[in-house]
Design a protein around this motif. Structure first.
Motif, PDB file in Angstrom:
ATOM      1  N   LEU A  28       1.151  -1.063  -0.151  1.00 42.60           N
ATOM      2  CA  LEU A  28      -0.189  -0.489   0.086  1.00 42.60           C
ATOM      3  C   LEU A  28       1.157   1.227  -0.141  1.00 42.60           C
ATOM      4  O   LEU A  28       0.427   2.055  -0.335  1.00 42.60           O
ATOM      5  N   GLY A  29       2.077   1.324   0.711  1.00 42.84           N
ATOM      6  CA  GLY A  29       2.926   2.023   0.240  1.00 42.84           C
ATOM      7  C   GLY A  29       2.914   2.834  -0.777  1.00 42.84           C
ATOM      8  O   GLY A  29       3.368   3.946  -0.904  1.00 42.84           O
ATOM      9  N   ASN A  30       3.388   1.909  -2.007  1.00 45.18           N
ATOM     10  CA  ASN A  30       3.549   2.214  -3.107  1.00 45.18           C
ATOM     11  C   ASN A  30       2.349   2.853  -3.857  1.00 45.18           C
ATOM     12  O   ASN A  30       2.470   4.216  -4.371  1.00 45.18           O
ATOM     13  N   ILE A  31       1.324   1.855  -3.352  1.00 51.58           N
ATOM     14  CA  ILE A  31       0.438   2.146  -4.172  1.00 51.58           C
ATOM     15  C   ILE A  31      -0.713   3.347  -3.930  1.00 51.58           C
ATOM     16  O   ILE A  31      -1.357   4.542  -4.696  1.00 51.58           O
ATOM     17  N   TRP A  32      -0.599   3.353  -2.902  1.00 48.55           N
ATOM     18  CA  TRP A  32      -2.042   4.316  -1.753  1.00 48.55           C
ATOM     19  C   TRP A  32      -0.979   5.566  -1.224  1.00 48.55           C
ATOM     20  O   TRP A  32      -1.345   6.628  -1.471  1.00 48.55           O
ATOM     21  N   LYS A  33       0.177   4.853  -0.594  1.00 39.59           N
ATOM     22  CA  LYS A  33       0.450   6.840   0.198  1.00 39.59           C
ATOM     23  C   LYS A  33       1.128   7.003  -0.317  1.00 39.59           C
ATOM     24  O   LYS A  33       1.873   8.388  -0.622  1.00 39.59           O
ATOM     25  N   PHE A  34       2.086   6.790  -1.644  1.00 42.57           N
ATOM     26  CA  PHE A  34       3.085   7.758  -2.130  1.00 42.57           C
ATOM     27  C   PHE A  34       2.435   9.055  -2.954  1.00 42.57           C
ATOM     28  O   PHE A  34       2.571   9.794  -2.867  1.00 42.57           O
ATOM     29  N   PRO A  35       1.432   8.491  -3.777  1.00 36.01           N
ATOM     30  CA  PRO A  35       0.548   8.951  -4.737  1.00 36.01           C
ATOM     31  C   PRO A  35      -0.362  10.303  -3.681  1.00 36.01           C
ATOM     32  O   PRO A  35      -0.101  11.386  -3.659  1.00 36.01           O
ATOM     33  N   TYR A  36      -0.616   9.901  -2.055  1.00 35.34           N
ATOM     34  CA  TYR A  36      -1.606  11.133  -1.755  1.00 35.34           C
ATOM     35  C   TYR A  36      -0.403  11.596  -0.904  1.00 35.34           C
ATOM     36  O   TYR A  36      -0.319  13.069  -0.461  1.00 35.34           O
ATOM     37  N   LEU A  37       0.929  11.590  -0.709  1.00 32.28           N
ATOM     38  CA  LEU A  37       2.068  12.492   0.124  1.00 32.28           C
ATOM     39  C   LEU A  37       2.661  12.828  -0.524  1.00 32.28           C
ATOM     40  O   LEU A  37       2.373  14.170  -0.717  1.00 32.28           O
ATOM     41  N   ALA A  38       2.620  12.416  -1.536  1.00 32.73           N
ATOM     42  CA  ALA A  38       3.029  13.574  -2.804  1.00 32.73           C
ATOM     43  C   ALA A  38       2.074  14.303  -3.655  1.00 32.73           C
ATOM     44  O   ALA A  38       2.446  15.769  -3.719  1.00 32.73           O
ATOM     45  N   GLY A  39       0.984  14.466  -3.408  1.00 36.42           N
ATOM     46  CA  GLY A  39      -0.295  15.317  -3.565  1.00 36.42           C
ATOM     47  C   GLY A  39      -0.235  16.830  -2.220  1.00 36.42           C
ATOM     48  O   GLY A  39      -0.379  17.907  -2.720  1.00 36.42           O
ATOM     49  N   GLN A  40       0.214  16.195  -1.092  1.00 35.13           N
ATOM     50  CA  GLN A  40       0.126  16.931  -0.313  1.00 35.13           C
ATOM     51  C   GLN A  40       0.981  17.977  -0.072  1.00 35.13           C
ATOM     52  O   GLN A  40       1.248  18.449   0.602  1.00 35.13           O
ATOM     53  N   TYR A  41       2.169  16.965  -0.324  1.00 35.45           N
ATOM     54  CA  TYR A  41       3.023  18.290  -0.200  1.00 35.45           C
ATOM     55  C   TYR A  41       4.340  18.719  -1.235  1.00 35.45           C
ATOM     56  O   TYR A  41       5.397  18.714  -1.455  1.00 35.45           O
ATOM     57  N   GLY A  42       3.159  19.063  -2.118  1.00 28.26           N
ATOM     58  CA  GLY A  42       3.099  20.071  -3.373  1.00 28.26           C
ATOM     59  C   GLY A  42       3.712  19.462  -4.407  1.00 28.26           C
ATOM     60  O   GLY A  42       4.677  19.574  -5.226  1.00 28.26           O
ATOM     61  N   GLY A  43       3.969  17.551  -4.562  1.00 27.82           N
ATOM     62  CA  GLY A  43       4.651  16.936  -6.066  1.00 27.82           C
ATOM     63  C   GLY A  43       5.728  16.908  -5.974  1.00 27.82           C
ATOM     64  O   GLY A  43       6.671  16.679  -5.314  1.00 27.82           O
ATOM     65  N   GLY A  44       6.537  18.002  -7.408  1.00 32.03           N
ATOM     66  CA  GLY A  44       8.386  17.118  -7.468  1.00 32.03           C
ATOM     67  C   GLY A  44       9.431  17.774  -6.181  1.00 32.03           C
ATOM     68  O   GLY A  44      10.114  17.002  -6.018  1.00 32.03           O
ATOM     69  N   ALA A  45       9.354  18.474  -5.710  1.00 27.88           N
ATOM     70  CA  ALA A  45       9.970  18.758  -4.059  1.00 27.88           C
ATOM     71  C   ALA A  45      10.213  17.433  -3.674  1.00 27.88           C
ATOM     72  O   ALA A  45      11.338  16.889  -2.933  1.00 27.88           O
ATOM     73  N   PHE A  46       8.656  16.802  -2.887  1.00 26.31           N
ATOM     74  CA  PHE A  46       8.984  16.085  -2.309  1.00 26.31           C
ATOM     75  C   PHE A  46       9.263  14.613  -3.250  1.00 26.31           C
ATOM     76  O   PHE A  46      10.414  13.586  -2.004  1.00 26.31           O
ATOM     77  N   VAL A  47       8.868  14.495  -4.171  1.00 28.79           N
ATOM     78  CA  VAL A  47       9.346  13.158  -4.875  1.00 28.79           C
ATOM     79  C   VAL A  47      11.066  13.131  -5.333  1.00 28.79           C
ATOM     80  O   VAL A  47      11.429  11.965  -4.796  1.00 28.79           O
ATOM     81  N   LEU A  48      11.344  14.208  -5.669  1.00 29.54           N
ATOM     82  CA  LEU A  48      12.643  14.414  -5.448  1.00 29.54           C
ATOM     83  C   LEU A  48      13.233  14.258  -3.254  1.00 29.54           C
ATOM     84  O   LEU A  48      14.926  13.068  -4.323  1.00 29.54           O
TER      85      LEU A  48
END
Ligand code: PFF
Length: 452
Positions: A28-48
């Motif tokens: 779930l960490g990959n499919i559920w959590k990663f997208p919503y955290l990336a969404g909540q914390y502003g996208g690209g910079a979080f991903v980097l």
């Protein structure tokens, strides 16, 4: 006795270790959590930051944790005791094992609730309900589902019972072998969803959101969440990789196996992100909608594609599988501990651990409805358990593993165990584990506390 011996039997091959470790990592960490955290914390910079944490902190610690497991060859608490004795260090190191057992147990309590959501969606997506569903209706549907404490209770219970039956029967070997087929199938479904995303009209925006860093959106809290997500997603810092490492035969390259698992894990997370955000932007949804993100976006995609009900069903079944293989890794240290230290039969240990975890999970199940107003430190009970485990306990566990492997264990022992050859690989790993990872974790902690 037989079970014990079976448990500590060695993996027949490197492949078996890779399958078990990937089963634990991909979930779930990959499919559920990663997208919503990336969404909540502003996208690209979080991903980097997340990617940096995977490479500079996660992977070195994964290698270290596997190494400790292979050297100690017991459950995490006893492994730490033995290795501390071997290195003439304080027996207090075994508290690192305790931290892991507790973290896994706490994580499973809420993991089970979310896994219950994906189980429920296997049946929902299969009905005419989602056909040509619009964003507003998908959101309404999810909100109704989430706010029913009865549904939450039922699906949490179903998932927990399923997991504990599997763990108590010790059939997880079969499940791990199933990962061999499940993972490529999950990957194929994600490719399908990525293609759908490309045709949805929101791909460019989704891609830019994920890969175009806007550092003005990055906060100390976001950096902490990115590091926590690296640990959570790789399944590190709580001893489960240590348990798997303890089955790994000598002379198998720990570094190469770990690199494979970390790459697969990261690829799945990025592919999930690339599937979700085009749907978000094509339908005018908010990236910041939180834990419900995939449950409010994917139905739109499945509702629009031909035979979407079938793909949707297959997808949520695969997510359920991925969740079970991670759940096993989360509870195994607690079960092993109860069985070993209280001399319980494995089935009894499972029953106790499962019941306690289920009861604790009610806090999460109800935090989305009847207890949504119950807050501690401004967080709902779900947010609190998630924050404490993923952002604090796992990185702390990882820090202890890194310090132990790179400062406490004799360098010669570690070097001979890792067998990385004469090139610069060992030196690089050692420097990352000795300096970069511990310093990174401490700095991110201090930064989030506002000390820096
Ligand atoms: N890595 C799993 C996931 O991404 O869903 C969750 C997890 C499994 C965390 C095992 C920690 C762990 F030890």
């Amino acid at each position: 006795m037989t079970e014990q011996r079976l448990l500590h039997a060695q993996w027949s091959s490197r492949m078996a270790f890779i399958l078990a470790a990937s089963g634990s990592a991909i979930g779930l960490g990959n499919i559920w959590k990663f997208p919503y955290l990336a969404g909540q914390y502003g996208g690209g910079a979080f991903v980097l930051v997340y990617l940096l944490c995977v490479v500079a902190i996660g992977l070195p610690i994964m290698i270290a944790e596997t190494l400790l497991g292979r050297r100690g060859r017991q459950s995490p608490i006893n492994t730490m005791l033995t290795l501390a004795e071997e290195a003439k260090a304080s027996p207090n190191w075994h508290y690192a094992g305790w931290l892991g057992v507790t973290a896994g147990f706490l994580i499973l309590s809420y993991y089970s609730v979310i896994a219950g959501w994906s189980m429920a969606y296997i049946f929902k997506v299969n009905s005419a309900l989602f056909e040509h569903i619009h964003a507003a209706a998908a959101t309404r549907f999810f909100d109704e589902f989430k706010s029913s404490w009865e549904f939450q209770l039922i699906w949490h219970t179903v998932f927990m019972v399923a997991t504990m039956v599997i763990v108590s029967r010790g059939v997880s070997g079969g499940l791990e072998r199933a990962t061999r087929y499940m993972m490529p199938a999950l990957l194929a479904m994600l490719v399908l969803l990525d293609f759908y995303g490309m045709s949805s009209g929101g791909f460019g925006q989704g891609f830019a959101f994920l890969f175009n860093p806007d550092f003005s959106k990055l906060t100390g809290e976001g950096v902490l969440a990115a590091m926590g997500q690296a640990f959570f997603s790789l399944g590190l810092g709580m001893g489960s990789i240590m348990v798997y490492g303890s089955y790994l035969p000598a002379h198998v390259s720990i570094a190469r196996s770990s690199a494979f698992v970390a790459s697969a894990d990261t690829a799945v997370a990025l592919m999930a992100g690339l599937a979700i955000f085009p749907i978000v932007f094509a339908n005018g949804l908010e990236p910041t909608m939180g834990p419900g993100l995939i449950f409010q976006t994917l139905p739109i995609a499945f509702g629009q594609m031909p035979a979407g009900w079938l793909f949707g069903m297959v997808f949520f079944v695969l997510v359920f599988f991925a969740a079970v293989t991670s759940a096993i890794a989360l509870i195994e240290p607690a079960v092993a501990f109860l069985a070993e230290n209280l001399a319980l039969h494995r089935k009894t240990a499972c029953l106790y651990a499962g019941l306690a975890c289920w009861a604790l999970g009610l806090a999460t199940a109800f935090s989305f409805n009847i207890w949504s107003e119950v807050k501690l430190f401004d967080k709902t009970l779900f947010e609190l358990v998630d924050f404490v485990t993923a952002n604090l306990m796992l990185p702390l566990g990882g820090l202890l593993v890194a310090v132990f492997a790179a400062w406490v264990m004799p360098r010669a022992t570690v070097e001979s165990e890792l067998e990385m050859g004469p090139g610069p690989a060992f030196g690089l790993w050692h420097a990352l584990t000795r300096y970069v990872a511990p310093a990174g974790i401490v700095i991110i902690f201090l930064d989030a506390l506002g000390v820096l």
